[in-house]
Scaffold this active site. Structure first.
Site, PDB file in Angstrom:
ATOM      1  N   SER A 158       0.675  -1.264  -0.018  1.00 53.37           N
ATOM      2  CA  SER A 158       0.010  -0.009  -0.050  1.00 53.37           C
ATOM      3  C   SER A 158       0.858   1.371  -0.153  1.00 53.37           C
ATOM      4  O   SER A 158       1.421   1.543  -0.992  1.00 53.37           O
ATOM      5  CB  SER A 158      -0.949  -0.040   1.177  1.00 53.37           C
ATOM      6  OG  SER A 158      -1.838   1.002   1.134  1.00 53.37           O
ATOM      7  N   ASP A 203      -3.389   6.060  -3.091  1.00 53.20           N
ATOM      8  CA  ASP A 203      -2.242   5.646  -2.237  1.00 53.20           C
ATOM      9  C   ASP A 203      -1.437   4.502  -3.292  1.00 53.20           C
ATOM     10  O   ASP A 203      -1.961   4.215  -4.322  1.00 53.20           O
ATOM     11  CB  ASP A 203      -2.606   4.865  -0.766  1.00 53.20           C
ATOM     12  CG  ASP A 203      -3.431   3.814  -0.999  1.00 53.20           C
ATOM     13  OD1 ASP A 203      -3.992   3.534  -2.169  1.00 53.20           O
ATOM     14  OD2 ASP A 203      -3.553   2.994  -0.078  1.00 53.20           O
TER      15      ASP A 203
END
Length: 552
Positions: free
Chosen positions: A73, A290
């Site tokens: 992530s 992200d």
């Protein structure tokens, strides 16, 4: 009832494991909301064991496909992670998280065998069941190596698998649900990456059909130099021509060192400033994804380069207000109820706005997406977003059925109903999805004919601050059950002192919760004024430091 282990299968597992030895570390690995996440050079054996668990999980789920996503992530490129996705695209059932942890922490062949046996017997896994796993990874260089470790485990357990290559995390969640619903009366979607884009673009076209006009200004998307960049470009190719003017920045996926570096949703939210490559003028609309494209936040600058953030709380209130309007206009307000689910980290002003202006119910839950998702799934329409931009809107089967059966009594009702139905396909029903949420926000702004200025004006955030205090024993800090971690049960003297400090500040609020990863507690505070917020949090930190903290 005891279940026998297949000795031939286990011999194949042990042989395959020889190529993926456990990292030489005494530390135990933990499976949390994000699965396993750590330095990539520690992950080979962990990913191998995740393959074993995923195979067993598929057998337990009657041969339904289980997903495995390799991603870290918003972490830097030298990190990576891996997590398991359950059959309907949801996160791994919490009862199975300990199994993943036990398996990853097996240090010898005997321990590995015992863990494997423990899962088979405790979870009552039938060896003869079919097993299937589908997986993908983000753009990190370590991903290709970790995929080989995963394949080794799947091949050793004779598990059918599909490698989808590089995808966003939400796309993998979509594919898991699509795979397992393909034979149902209402499949979730076409089982392919292309099917994902087709579903979103079709729903977006229908959702903006009754908008007066598309947004008149362009929107710039910061893709964090991650997987969201190529996938956003593919999505744009499928959108109706002229519907949106999308500019993409930070799309250098060929440079691993640039991933999440001074850009992306986490950077913008945490540092409260614009990302690298920002060229926006006053009131230009920008957003950031992200690294694996499951979070999104919006922002802009005012004259004088004053930064303004439109985070997950803002997206939640925007979505809830719009969907609430559609439900009322469609004539379904006495049939369908809407709730917003928040954590204690949601800004207090957003909660007040929802309750007093939108007249909607707010429910609080513990920090973590899995807690938010669980509560939202129990509502007719459940809206949840963490402040960091991870969230979605869940439509229950009851709500979808009511929309499907409802007979509109006017043109206005029909238009609202058609838009509402389109949103059920536009919004990813499995997990927070930056691409899906991006189209949702743009749809709402088009309908409302709003710029970021009108969006910001809905309410004024209370000044807030998040601090970290190191402590000698974080396990000593426990929360009172049912308070969404907003009140401490132990140490007994701490909560009364926090209450005493908070009482001295207008609109004051403060809570303390233990860190999940280090000997520290997180202190979140709000007050009506910035200087009061700073003072409140400082006083609470000082007390914790004197009570049971340690110097940094």
């Amino acid at each position: 009832m005891a279940y026998d282990i297949n000795e031939d299968e286990f011999k194949a597992i042990l042989k395959a494991a020889e190529d993926w030895p456990r990292a030489d570390t005494l530390a135990d690995f933990s499976y949390g909301t994000a699965g396993f996440r750590m330095r990539a050079d520690l992950l080979d054996y962990v990913v191998f064991t995740v393959g074993l668990v995923a195979s067993l999980r598929s057998r337990k789920c009657a041969g339904n496909a289980i997903g495995v996503m390799i991603t870290a992530s918003h972490n830097p490129a030298e990190d990576n992670g891996v997590k398991i996705v359950d059959p309907m695209g949801e996160m791994l059932m919490s009862d199975w998280e300990p199994y993943a942890k036990f398996m990853a922490n097996a240090r010898t062949p005997e321990q590995l065998r015992n863990c494997f046996m423990h899962i088979i017997n405790t979870a009552q896994v039938h060896d003869h069941n079919a097993r299937k796993v589908i997986f993908a990874r983000d753009t990190r260089p370590s991903g290709a190596r970790l995929v080989r470790a995963l394949k080794a485990a799947l091949e050793a357990t004779n598990t059918e698998y599909v490698d989808y290559g590089i995808l966003t995390t939400p796309q993998l969640h979509y594919l898991v649900k699509a795979t397992n619903t393909v034979k149902m009366d209402k499949p979730y979607g076409e089982v392919s990456e292309e099917g994902y884009y087709k579903k979103l673009s079709k729903a977006f076209s229908e959702a903006i059909n009754h908008a007066t006009r598309p947004p008149s200004t362009p929107v710039t998307v910061d893709c964090a130099n991650g997987v969201g960049a190529p996938k956003m470009k593919k999505l744009i190719e499928h959108l109706p021509e002229g519907a949106l003017d999308i500019q993409i920045v930070n799309d250098r996926i060929e440079s691993p060192e640039d991933l999440n570096n001074h850009c992306g949703a986490d950077f913008v939210k945490t540092s409260q400033r614009v990302p690298q490559s920002f060229t926006g003028k006053a009131f230009d609309r920008w957003c950031s994804l992200d690294g694996d494209a499951d979070r999104i936040i919006y922002y802009f600058v005012e004259e004088g380069k004053v930064f303004r953030l439109l985070d997950g709380d803002r997206i939640a209130t925007l979505a809830a207000a719009f969907i609430g309007e559609l439900v009322r206009k469609a004539g379904l307000d006495e049939v369908i109820t809407i709730a917003i689910v928040q954590t204690a980290y949601a800004n207090g002003a957003s909660t007040k706005y929802v309750e007093q202006n939108l007249k909607l119910k707010v429910e609080f839950t513990n920090t973590g997406v899995k807690h938010l998702h669980h509560v939202a799934a129990m509502k007719d329409i459940g809206v949840y977003f963490e402040a960091n931009g991870h969230g979605t809107v869940l439509f229950s089967e009851r709500a979808v059925k009511a929309m499907r059966k409802h007979q509109p009594q006017s043109t206005a009702q029909m238009e609202a109903l058609e838009t509402l139905r389109a949103l059920t396909d536009l919004i990813n029903q499995t997990v927070g999805d930056a691409l899906s949420d991006f189209l949702l926000v743009e749809t709402i702004l088009a309908h409302k004919e709003w710029t970021v200025k009108e969006w910001l004006a809905t309410y004024t955030d209370l000044p807030n601050k998040l601090a970290k205090c190191l402590v000698t024993d974080r396990s000593a800090y426990t929360s009172v059950p049912g308070t969404a971690e907003q009140r401490l049960a132990t140490p007994a003297r701490v909560q009364p002192k926090i209450d005493e400090i908070v009482s001295k500040y207008r609109d004051g609020r403060c809570f303390v919760r233990a860190s999940g990863t280090e000997d520290a507690v997180r202190v979140y505070g709000e007050a009506a004024e910035v200087y009061d917020t700073e003072d409140l949090v400082a006083k609470v930190c000082d007390f914790i430091g004197s009570y049971g903290g340690k110097s940094p």
